[in-house]
Scaffold this motif. Sequence first.
Motif, PDB file in Angstrom:
ATOM      1  N   LEU A 118       0.837  -1.202   0.000  1.00  0.00           N
ATOM      2  CA  LEU A 118       0.000   0.000   0.000  1.00  0.00           C
ATOM      3  C   LEU A 118       0.872   1.252   0.000  1.00  0.00           C
ATOM      4  CD1 LEU A 118      -2.316  -1.945   0.731  1.00  0.00           C
ATOM      5  CD2 LEU A 118      -3.144  -0.217   2.327  1.00  0.00           C
ATOM      6  N   ALA A 119       0.592   2.149  -0.946  1.00  0.00           N
ATOM      7  CA  ALA A 119       1.302   3.419  -1.004  1.00  0.00           C
ATOM      8  C   ALA A 119       0.883   4.306   0.169  1.00  0.00           C
ATOM      9  CB  ALA A 119       1.006   4.125  -2.325  1.00  0.00           C
ATOM     10  N   LEU A 120       1.714   5.282   0.466  1.00  0.00           N
ATOM     11  CA  LEU A 120       1.467   6.166   1.599  1.00  0.00           C
ATOM     12  C   LEU A 120       0.182   6.971   1.436  1.00  0.00           C
ATOM     13  CD1 LEU A 120       2.702   7.260   4.258  1.00  0.00           C
ATOM     14  CD2 LEU A 120       3.901   8.970   2.895  1.00  0.00           C
ATOM     15  N   GLN A 121      -0.144   7.356   0.203  1.00  0.00           N
ATOM     16  CA  GLN A 121      -1.268   8.246  -0.036  1.00  0.00           C
ATOM     17  C   GLN A 121      -2.597   7.534  -0.253  1.00  0.00           C
ATOM     18  OE1 GLN A 121       1.140   7.573  -2.132  1.00  0.00           O
ATOM     19  NE2 GLN A 121       0.392   7.340  -4.227  1.00  0.00           N
ATOM     20  N   VAL A 122      -2.648   6.216  -0.112  1.00  0.00           N
ATOM     21  CA  VAL A 122      -3.874   5.463  -0.357  1.00  0.00           C
ATOM     22  C   VAL A 122      -4.986   5.870   0.613  1.00  0.00           C
ATOM     23  CG1 VAL A 122      -4.929   3.171  -0.231  1.00  0.00           C
ATOM     24  CG2 VAL A 122      -2.760   3.472  -1.416  1.00  0.00           C
ATOM     25  N   ILE A 123      -6.173   6.079   0.080  1.00  0.00           N
ATOM     26  CA  ILE A 123      -7.349   6.432   0.885  1.00  0.00           C
ATOM     27  C   ILE A 123      -8.515   5.549   0.445  1.00  0.00           C
ATOM     28  CG2 ILE A 123      -9.022   8.260   1.404  1.00  0.00           C
ATOM     29  CD1 ILE A 123      -6.835  10.304   0.820  1.00  0.00           C
ATOM     30  N   PRO A 124      -9.271   4.964   1.389  1.00  0.00           N
ATOM     31  CA  PRO A 124      -9.153   5.037   2.855  1.00  0.00           C
ATOM     32  C   PRO A 124      -8.229   3.937   3.394  1.00  0.00           C
ATOM     33  CG  PRO A 124     -11.164   3.893   2.270  1.00  0.00           C
ATOM     34  CD  PRO A 124     -10.488   4.240   0.980  1.00  0.00           C
ATOM     35  N   GLN A 125      -7.108   4.323   3.937  1.00  0.00           N
ATOM     36  CA  GLN A 125      -6.133   3.351   4.401  1.00  0.00           C
ATOM     37  C   GLN A 125      -6.687   2.425   5.476  1.00  0.00           C
ATOM     38  OE1 GLN A 125      -2.525   5.265   5.675  1.00  0.00           O
ATOM     39  NE2 GLN A 125      -1.561   4.945   3.688  1.00  0.00           N
ATOM     40  N   THR A 126      -7.372   2.997   6.449  1.00  0.00           N
ATOM     41  CA  THR A 126      -7.852   2.199   7.573  1.00  0.00           C
ATOM     42  C   THR A 126      -8.707   1.026   7.121  1.00  0.00           C
ATOM     43  OG1 THR A 126      -7.872   4.154   8.996  1.00  0.00           O
ATOM     44  CG2 THR A 126      -9.137   2.245   9.740  1.00  0.00           C
ATOM     45  N   GLU A 127      -9.726   1.325   6.309  1.00  0.00           N
ATOM     46  CA  GLU A 127     -10.638   0.275   5.858  1.00  0.00           C
ATOM     47  C   GLU A 127      -9.924  -0.769   5.004  1.00  0.00           C
ATOM     48  OE1 GLU A 127     -11.144   3.454   5.810  1.00  0.00           O
ATOM     49  OE2 GLU A 127     -13.150   3.963   6.547  1.00  0.00           O
ATOM     50  N   ILE A 128      -9.037  -0.299   4.123  1.00  0.00           N
ATOM     51  CA  ILE A 128      -8.339  -1.222   3.232  1.00  0.00           C
ATOM     52  C   ILE A 128      -7.439  -2.160   4.022  1.00  0.00           C
ATOM     53  CG2 ILE A 128      -6.625  -1.394   1.385  1.00  0.00           C
ATOM     54  CD1 ILE A 128      -7.782   1.250   0.279  1.00  0.00           C
ATOM     55  N   ILE A 129      -6.679  -1.617   4.957  1.00  0.00           N
ATOM     56  CA  ILE A 129      -5.771  -2.451   5.749  1.00  0.00           C
ATOM     57  C   ILE A 129      -6.545  -3.452   6.593  1.00  0.00           C
ATOM     58  CG2 ILE A 129      -4.127  -2.422   7.673  1.00  0.00           C
ATOM     59  CD1 ILE A 129      -2.943   0.098   6.512  1.00  0.00           C
ATOM     60  N   GLU A 130      -7.610  -3.008   7.235  1.00  0.00           N
ATOM     61  CA  GLU A 130      -8.394  -3.925   8.067  1.00  0.00           C
ATOM     62  C   GLU A 130      -9.019  -5.034   7.225  1.00  0.00           C
ATOM     63  OE1 GLU A 130     -11.154  -1.667  10.343  1.00  0.00           O
ATOM     64  OE2 GLU A 130      -9.664  -1.063  11.820  1.00  0.00           O
ATOM     65  N   ASP A 131      -9.559  -4.679   6.066  1.00  0.00           N
ATOM     66  CA  ASP A 131     -10.188  -5.684   5.206  1.00  0.00           C
ATOM     67  C   ASP A 131      -9.172  -6.699   4.696  1.00  0.00           C
ATOM     68  OD1 ASP A 131     -12.591  -4.437   5.575  1.00  0.00           O
ATOM     69  OD2 ASP A 131     -12.649  -3.469   3.605  1.00  0.00           O
ATOM     70  N   LEU A 132      -8.031  -6.210   4.224  1.00  0.00           N
ATOM     71  CA  LEU A 132      -7.022  -7.109   3.666  1.00  0.00           C
ATOM     72  C   LEU A 132      -6.434  -8.043   4.726  1.00  0.00           C
ATOM     73  CD1 LEU A 132      -5.090  -4.723   1.232  1.00  0.00           C
ATOM     74  CD2 LEU A 132      -6.653  -6.570   0.624  1.00  0.00           C
ATOM     75  N   THR A 133      -6.130  -7.492   5.890  1.00  0.00           N
ATOM     76  CA  THR A 133      -5.530  -8.343   6.928  1.00  0.00           C
ATOM     77  C   THR A 133      -6.534  -9.357   7.462  1.00  0.00           C
ATOM     78  OG1 THR A 133      -5.977  -6.653   8.628  1.00  0.00           O
ATOM     79  CG2 THR A 133      -3.781  -6.674   7.632  1.00  0.00           C
ATOM     80  N   GLU A 134      -7.806  -8.993   7.483  1.00  0.00           N
ATOM     81  CA  GLU A 134      -8.824  -9.955   7.921  1.00  0.00           C
ATOM     82  C   GLU A 134      -8.902 -11.124   6.940  1.00  0.00           C
ATOM     83  OE1 GLU A 134     -13.565 -10.248   9.139  1.00  0.00           O
ATOM     84  OE2 GLU A 134     -12.721  -8.352   8.469  1.00  0.00           O
ATOM     85  N   LEU A 135      -8.901 -10.815   5.643  1.00  0.00           N
ATOM     86  CA  LEU A 135      -8.941 -11.872   4.633  1.00  0.00           C
ATOM     87  C   LEU A 135      -7.678 -12.737   4.690  1.00  0.00           C
ATOM     88  CD1 LEU A 135     -10.404  -9.830   1.638  1.00  0.00           C
ATOM     89  CD2 LEU A 135     -11.549 -11.679   2.882  1.00  0.00           C
TER      90      LEU A 135
END
Length: 207
Positions: A118-135
């Motif tokens: 994930l690039a630094l400027q990705v939005i929404p970072q929070t939702e994306i990180i939580e979704d990906l790590t859950e999967l």
Amino acid sequence: MTIIQACTRFCEKMCCDYPVCARIGALYYAPIVDKEADLAKVGDGDRVLCVGGGRTPFTACLFAEKTGAAVTVIDNDPEVIEPAERFVKAWSLQKGDIEIVFKDARFVNPSHYDVVHLALQVIPQTEIIEDLTELMARSGRGKLLYRTPRQFAEQQYPSCLLSAKGEECSNKAAHNGATMIGETVLFDAAESSGAVFKAKKRDVQAG
């Protein structure tokens, strides 16, 4: 638009229009990608997804060329796809492979990749990180790399995240020198014991 975002867009245009500028600009990212590739143990033939490549997917080009990985770059801005394709073509990869795709990271299946970045400027970072790590935690496989800004740059990235807590983070790499990126955090599902990353936004205000 922040000052950094405006400067970034100007530099991106120069790098798209003039290949020599791209190779010069790559000097900024090269030591960062070196550490990230080592952190996630990216190797020849690995499938890497870079989220948020923008017009100038430096990170993707460097991952491919340095490791021989097959890299897919996605961005949810349709206006950056054609410039990104021109940028990659002008780069003339010596190793690896890159595909540019118009797609939203919230609809990505991480099981198709060995590493997601994930690039630094990705939005929404929070939702994306939580979704990906859950999967990833459910499947027990997959690695996620994401960047956090240095303290002086936090106000330019109001949606950036706190580093993962120890039990959720497999490892980190700190970055020094003239860079906005403070560190890269690794989440490795194989080492997470089923823990799911719960991200927190940094408590900063946009300037």
